[in-house]
Design a protein around this motif. Structure first.
Motif, PDB file in Angstrom:
ATOM      1  N   GLN A 124       0.817  -1.210   0.000  1.00 55.41           N
ATOM      2  CA  GLN A 124       0.000   0.000   0.000  1.00 55.41           C
ATOM      3  C   GLN A 124       0.849   1.257   0.000  1.00 55.41           C
ATOM      4  OE1 GLN A 124      -2.699  -0.349   3.308  1.00 55.41           O
ATOM      5  NE2 GLN A 124      -3.629  -2.220   2.521  1.00 55.41           N
ATOM      6  N   SER A 125       2.112   1.143   0.448  1.00 54.80           N
ATOM      7  CA  SER A 125       2.972   2.324   0.491  1.00 54.80           C
ATOM      8  C   SER A 125       3.549   2.652  -0.874  1.00 54.80           C
ATOM      9  CB  SER A 125       4.109   2.114   1.496  1.00 54.80           C
ATOM     10  OG  SER A 125       5.078   1.218   0.981  1.00 54.80           O
ATOM     11  N   GLU A 126       3.458   1.728  -1.824  1.00 52.94           N
ATOM     12  CA  GLU A 126       4.008   1.950  -3.151  1.00 52.94           C
ATOM     13  C   GLU A 126       2.929   2.389  -4.126  1.00 52.94           C
ATOM     14  OE1 GLU A 126       7.904  -0.997  -3.261  1.00 52.94           O
ATOM     15  OE2 GLU A 126       6.192  -1.422  -4.552  1.00 52.94           O
ATOM     16  N   ILE A 127       3.169   3.511  -4.762  1.00 60.99           N
ATOM     17  CA  ILE A 127       2.250   4.043  -5.765  1.00 60.99           C
ATOM     18  C   ILE A 127       2.951   3.936  -7.116  1.00 60.99           C
ATOM     19  CG2 ILE A 127       0.951   6.052  -6.526  1.00 60.99           C
ATOM     20  CD1 ILE A 127       1.139   7.042  -3.580  1.00 60.99           C
ATOM     21  N   ILE A 128       2.309   3.236  -8.038  1.00 63.01           N
ATOM     22  CA  ILE A 128       2.908   3.028  -9.355  1.00 63.01           C
ATOM     23  C   ILE A 128       2.139   3.819 -10.408  1.00 63.01           C
ATOM     24  CG2 ILE A 128       3.521   1.339 -11.116  1.00 63.01           C
ATOM     25  CD1 ILE A 128       3.715  -0.745  -8.901  1.00 63.01           C
ATOM     26  N   ILE A 129       2.837   4.679 -11.113  1.00 63.42           N
ATOM     27  CA  ILE A 129       2.252   5.471 -12.195  1.00 63.42           C
ATOM     28  C   ILE A 129       3.123   5.293 -13.422  1.00 63.42           C
ATOM     29  CG2 ILE A 129       1.558   7.766 -12.966  1.00 63.42           C
ATOM     30  CD1 ILE A 129       1.324   8.564 -10.035  1.00 63.42           C
ATOM     31  N   ASP A 130       2.640   4.482 -14.339  1.00 64.88           N
ATOM     32  CA  ASP A 130       3.410   4.198 -15.549  1.00 64.88           C
ATOM     33  C   ASP A 130       4.783   3.652 -15.164  1.00 64.88           C
ATOM     34  OD1 ASP A 130       3.963   3.990 -18.216  1.00 64.88           O
ATOM     35  OD2 ASP A 130       4.328   6.120 -18.537  1.00 64.88           O
ATOM     36  N   ASN A 131       5.862   4.374 -15.469  1.00 68.37           N
ATOM     37  CA  ASN A 131       7.196   3.878 -15.148  1.00 68.37           C
ATOM     38  C   ASN A 131       7.756   4.487 -13.864  1.00 68.37           C
ATOM     39  OD1 ASN A 131       7.448   6.423 -16.165  1.00 68.37           O
ATOM     40  ND2 ASN A 131       9.162   5.973 -17.541  1.00 68.37           N
ATOM     41  N   LEU A 132       6.887   5.116 -13.073  1.00 69.70           N
ATOM     42  CA  LEU A 132       7.295   5.691 -11.794  1.00 69.70           C
ATOM     43  C   LEU A 132       6.831   4.809 -10.646  1.00 69.70           C
ATOM     44  CD1 LEU A 132       6.410   9.510 -12.062  1.00 69.70           C
ATOM     45  CD2 LEU A 132       8.655   8.448 -12.342  1.00 69.70           C
ATOM     46  N   VAL A 133       7.680   4.646  -9.629  1.00 67.12           N
ATOM     47  CA  VAL A 133       7.304   3.961  -8.399  1.00 67.12           C
ATOM     48  C   VAL A 133       7.605   4.908  -7.238  1.00 67.12           C
ATOM     49  CG1 VAL A 133       7.675   1.998  -6.875  1.00 67.12           C
ATOM     50  CG2 VAL A 133       7.797   1.688  -9.352  1.00 67.12           C
ATOM     51  N   ILE A 134       6.546   5.313  -6.527  1.00 70.07           N
ATOM     52  CA  ILE A 134       6.691   6.242  -5.405  1.00 70.07           C
ATOM     53  C   ILE A 134       6.490   5.453  -4.120  1.00 70.07           C
ATOM     54  CG2 ILE A 134       5.820   8.359  -4.341  1.00 70.07           C
ATOM     55  CD1 ILE A 134       4.556   8.956  -7.162  1.00 70.07           C
ATOM     56  N   ASP A 135       7.509   5.424  -3.276  1.00 68.67           N
ATOM     57  CA  ASP A 135       7.436   4.733  -1.988  1.00 68.67           C
ATOM     58  C   ASP A 135       7.224   5.789  -0.915  1.00 68.67           C
ATOM     59  OD1 ASP A 135       7.925   3.418   0.448  1.00 68.67           O
ATOM     60  OD2 ASP A 135       9.216   1.947  -0.525  1.00 68.67           O
ATOM     61  N   THR A 136       5.989   5.872  -0.420  1.00 68.51           N
ATOM     62  CA  THR A 136       5.658   6.933   0.531  1.00 68.51           C
ATOM     63  C   THR A 136       6.229   6.676   1.921  1.00 68.51           C
ATOM     64  OG1 THR A 136       3.523   5.870   1.013  1.00 68.51           O
ATOM     65  CG2 THR A 136       3.561   7.560  -0.713  1.00 68.51           C
ATOM     66  N   LEU A 137       6.591   5.423   2.231  1.00 70.29           N
ATOM     67  CA  LEU A 137       7.213   5.143   3.524  1.00 70.29           C
ATOM     68  C   LEU A 137       8.659   5.624   3.543  1.00 70.29           C
ATOM     69  CD1 LEU A 137       5.952   1.578   4.572  1.00 70.29           C
ATOM     70  CD2 LEU A 137       5.301   3.798   5.515  1.00 70.29           C
ATOM     71  N   ARG A 138       9.380   5.370   2.468  1.00 66.94           N
ATOM     72  CA  ARG A 138      10.789   5.761   2.393  1.00 66.94           C
ATOM     73  C   ARG A 138      10.979   7.155   1.794  1.00 66.94           C
ATOM     74  NH1 ARG A 138      10.674   0.266   1.229  1.00 66.94           N
ATOM     75  NH2 ARG A 138      12.030  -1.008   2.541  1.00 66.94           N
ATOM     76  N   GLY A 139       9.923   7.679   1.163  1.00 71.24           N
ATOM     77  CA  GLY A 139      10.044   8.995   0.552  1.00 71.24           C
ATOM     78  C   GLY A 139      10.920   8.987  -0.678  1.00 71.24           C
ATOM     79  N   THR A 140      10.874   7.879  -1.441  1.00 73.06           N
ATOM     80  CA  THR A 140      11.705   7.757  -2.635  1.00 73.06           C
ATOM     81  C   THR A 140      10.847   7.664  -3.889  1.00 73.06           C
ATOM     82  OG1 THR A 140      11.776   5.332  -2.448  1.00 73.06           O
ATOM     83  CG2 THR A 140      13.533   6.589  -1.369  1.00 73.06           C
TER      84      THR A 140
END
Length: 224
Positions: A124-140
């Motif tokens: 749930q902490s990982e948001i995937i948009i096309d070729n982007l992966v946003i990790d909201t827990l690590r802020g990366t």
């Protein structure tokens, strides 16, 4: 406190599960039939379900399928006396995170529950948009597997778009939100620079952006 739905028609097992789970600080909701479980799924959200396969009015597989089809599905574990290979395979292929046979060892069950919940939280902490992966827990943020280095303001701006994906955000709305974190007033020209820098990092072609679109006269919109 994590909320667990227990679907078990054996009164003694249900009582023991309730005591065990509450001891480990879980909020437990007990039901004994498929019909009760399906009704409850429409009323409240859960973090995890423990599902007995053999129920008096059907089977737990149908409950698992219903959970997978929810707008906000959550993980479930089959907990049953049916330990033949076909039953195990069926449960896992339906999307069960685990398949535990009775009688079970209490602490092993708790360990498996914790493992499933941790895995669910990571997903749930990982948001995937096309070729982007946003990790909201690590802020990366990673693009095509490579980490992007965003400033705090660029990262905040990206999260604003993500949390309002598909919606048009006016420049005033964006400036107000960025001002909150920057502590300084963000003027119109500065906002243009932030948008440009963010596009240069996340877009494949910043000159013709496919993610953060300009909506002429209105603002910007993240398309996913």
């Amino acid at each position: 406190m994590k909320k667990i739905l227990v679907i078990e028609d054996d009164v003694d097992i249900a009582r023991n599960l309730n005591t065990l789970l509450q001891k480990h600080q879980y909020d437990v909701q007990l039901v004994s039939t498929q019909q009760q479980a399906l009704a409850l799924l429409q009323e409240m959200p859960f973090d995890l379900a423990l599902i007995d396969v053999g129920l008096p009015d059907g089977n737990g597989y149908a409950v698992g399928t219903s959970i997978k089809n929810l707008e906000s599905p959550f993980p479930f574990i089959f907990l049953t006396a049916m330990d033949d290979e076909a039953s195990v395979v069926t449960g896992l292929e339906l999307g069960g995170e685990d398949y535990i046979t009775k009688p079970f060892r209490p602490m092993e069950l708790i360990s498996r529950i914790k493992t499933v919940l941790r895995r669910s939280e990571k997903d749930q902490s990982e948001i995937i948009i096309d070729n982007l992966v946003i990790d909201t827990l690590r802020g990366t943020v990673h693009k095509n597997g490579q980490e992007l280095f965003l400033s705090a303001l660029e990262y905040r701006l990206l999260l604003l778009f993500v949390n309002n994906s598909g919606q048009i955000l006016s420049r005033d709305q964006l400036q107000q939100q960025i001002w909150d974190i920057a502590g300084d007033f963000v003027n119109d020209n500065t906002m243009t620079v932030y948008i440009k820098r963010l596009r240069e990092k996340i877009e494949d072609n910043p000159q013709h952006p496919s993610k953060i679109k300009t909506i002429r006269g209105l603002g910007y919109k993240l398309e996913v």
